[in-house]
Design a protein around this motif. Structure first.
Motif, mmCIF file in Angstrom:
data_model
loop_
_atom_site.group_PDB
_atom_site.id
_atom_site.type_symbol
_atom_site.label_atom_id
_atom_site.label_comp_id
_atom_site.label_asym_id
_atom_site.label_seq_id
_atom_site.Cartn_x
_atom_site.Cartn_y
_atom_site.Cartn_z
ATOM 1 N N THR A 1 0.852 -1.184 0.000
ATOM 2 C CA THR A 1 0.000 0.000 0.000
ATOM 3 C C THR A 1 0.891 1.238 0.000
ATOM 4 O O THR A 1 2.084 1.156 0.333
ATOM 5 N N PRO A 2 0.337 2.384 -0.320
ATOM 6 C CA PRO A 2 1.136 3.613 -0.218
ATOM 7 C C PRO A 2 1.667 3.845 1.200
ATOM 8 O O PRO A 2 2.791 4.320 1.358
ATOM 9 N N ASP A 3 0.887 3.492 2.221
ATOM 10 C CA ASP A 3 1.374 3.630 3.598
ATOM 11 C C ASP A 3 2.609 2.766 3.831
ATOM 12 O O ASP A 3 3.597 3.230 4.398
ATOM 13 N N THR B 1 4.651 1.548 1.580
ATOM 14 C CA THR B 1 5.742 2.012 0.723
ATOM 15 C C THR B 1 6.396 3.261 1.296
ATOM 16 O O THR B 1 7.625 3.363 1.339
ATOM 17 N N ALA B 2 5.589 4.202 1.751
ATOM 18 C CA ALA B 2 6.130 5.431 2.338
ATOM 19 C C ALA B 2 6.962 5.113 3.573
ATOM 20 O O ALA B 2 8.057 5.666 3.748
ATOM 21 N N GLU B 3 6.487 4.192 4.402
ATOM 22 C CA GLU B 3 7.246 3.800 5.590
ATOM 23 C C GLU B 3 8.568 3.156 5.187
ATOM 24 O O GLU B 3 9.611 3.454 5.762
ATOM 25 N N SER C 1 6.956 10.721 3.860
ATOM 26 C CA SER C 1 5.534 10.784 4.175
ATOM 27 C C SER C 1 4.729 10.239 2.995
ATOM 28 O O SER C 1 5.206 10.209 1.853
ATOM 29 N N LYS C 2 3.509 9.828 3.277
ATOM 30 C CA LYS C 2 2.640 9.350 2.206
ATOM 31 C C LYS C 2 2.366 10.484 1.218
ATOM 32 O O LYS C 2 2.313 10.250 0.010
ATOM 33 N N ARG C 3 2.265 11.676 1.705
ATOM 34 C CA ARG C 3 2.046 12.847 0.849
ATOM 35 C C ARG C 3 3.204 13.020 -0.136
ATOM 36 O O ARG C 3 3.000 13.280 -1.324
ATOM 37 N N LEU D 1 5.286 10.659 -1.130
ATOM 38 C CA LEU D 1 5.230 9.531 -2.056
ATOM 39 C C LEU D 1 4.251 9.807 -3.189
ATOM 40 O O LEU D 1 4.583 9.636 -4.367
ATOM 41 N N TYR D 2 3.043 10.241 -2.853
ATOM 42 C CA TYR D 2 2.048 10.542 -3.880
ATOM 43 C C TYR D 2 2.519 11.653 -4.819
ATOM 44 O O TYR D 2 2.257 11.613 -6.022
ATOM 45 N N TRP E 1 6.253 9.891 -6.777
ATOM 46 C CA TRP E 1 6.554 8.547 -7.299
ATOM 47 C C TRP E 1 6.781 8.531 -8.801
ATOM 48 O O TRP E 1 7.650 7.816 -9.273
#
Length: 61
Positions: free
Chosen positions: A11-13, A15-17, A22-24, A26-27, A30
């Motif tokens: 998940t994006p969560d 992947t970001a971890e 941050s997930k922000r 990453l979005y 990427w």
């Protein structure tokens, strides 16, 4: 794409971890970073081995 490795979708969560961002971020980045992503329905997913390969490429650069 890396040979071998896990085909598990992250998940994006997750992947970001894994990337320590941050997930922000990453979005937002990427595509610019060249990380392959997949749409599963309306959800964005990243393959674990693609992330591992991308990280190893960054370490070599």
């Amino acid at each position: 794409m890396a040979a071998g490795g896990s085909n598990r979708l992250l998940t994006p969560d997750d992947t970001a971890e894994r990337l320590a961002v941050s997930k922000r971020t990453l979005y937002a980045k990427w595509r610019a970073w060249g990380i392959p992503a997949y749409k599963v329905g309306k959800h964005l997913r990243f393959r674990e081995r693609d992330i591992d390969h991308w990280v190893s490429q960054q370490a070599c650069s």
